[in-house]
Design a protein around this motif. Sequence first.
Motif: not given
Length: 353
Positions: A69-70, A73, A84, A86, A188, A191, A205
């Motif tokens: 995953m990056r 949100s 959000r 990261e 998606l 993300w 996801y």
Amino acid sequence: MPKALVCGAGVAGCASAYWLRRSGYDVTVVERAEGLRSGGQAIDIRGVALEVIDRMGLGERVRAARTRMRGMSMLDASGNEVFRSEERVFSSGRLDSEDIEILRDDLVELLHRRADAEFRFGDEITALDAESGRVEFAKAEPHTFDLIVGADGAHSAVRRLAFGPEEQFRRYLGQYLAIFPAPNTLGLEDWQIWFQGEGVGGAVYPVPGNEEIRVTLGFGEPEYREIRDVAEQKKLVAQRLADVGGPVPDLVKAMAESETFFFDAMLQIHLDRWTTGRVALVGDAGYCASVLSGQGTSLALVGAYVLADGLADYETRMRPFAELNQALATENPAGPASEESVERAKNAISLSR
């Protein structure tokens, strides 16, 4: 060669089969489903459980299959983004952690290939005698085993037959969750989207490759009740999330069409002992911490290792580890437990005696 029966072909069952075979048992695994169960959420392998995976010779393959995953949100009930990140995601914690998040079905497939046991799908136990080890099945002929391992989940049949009815061990956590796969119509790309409304919430996801998504929809419910009919389960989820906007209406429509569907109460299992006679419980069957803890997979992997390493001190070694990880689910009911608590819990056992 002593004979062991493992009930359940999930994480706990496949891992138990591997380690018992290494300990000198002739292992049979019986699973009620017709094959390995597909679907399910992303799960975490953390702390000392990573060492168990490495000792199984699966470290490289498990790491290659991990989700990547990056970020995530968080949306409100109207679909507006609240924040959000990261740096971390709710499902697995910090993105720079050595811990591994992997889809449940991917991990089970790897464990199954490694197990080196006889698997009997489409059958289940119907009776057992904990002292003699005699087991009766729905289809196969009765047989006597030196060890019977209940690795058949929070609603374990082995536990019911050997220890008593579920209600005396169950602690309901006030929530229900539905989990299912769906096409990635949201577009998606590595993300996560989380959402929350009044008494409801969930997440969506993508799987690695981003062609499919996994969806979790949840809601609070003051009293525990058993709902076994899938159509009724889906209807209830749709009703409870009817007022949530953003991507949720489309997700509810996808739920109606999904053939792979998991629905259950969030609960924990607490017993004073996990062994009786020739029977031992591993994973959710003995010490379910619930999805809310994020530690069920690690408990199953470590429990399988510790049981095979020595039945005599299985409970003494595992109980502090299980209790710390169960506490993660109740530390912060509205969100994930603190990073400090997770770090303390995930390494609260040594694989060396």
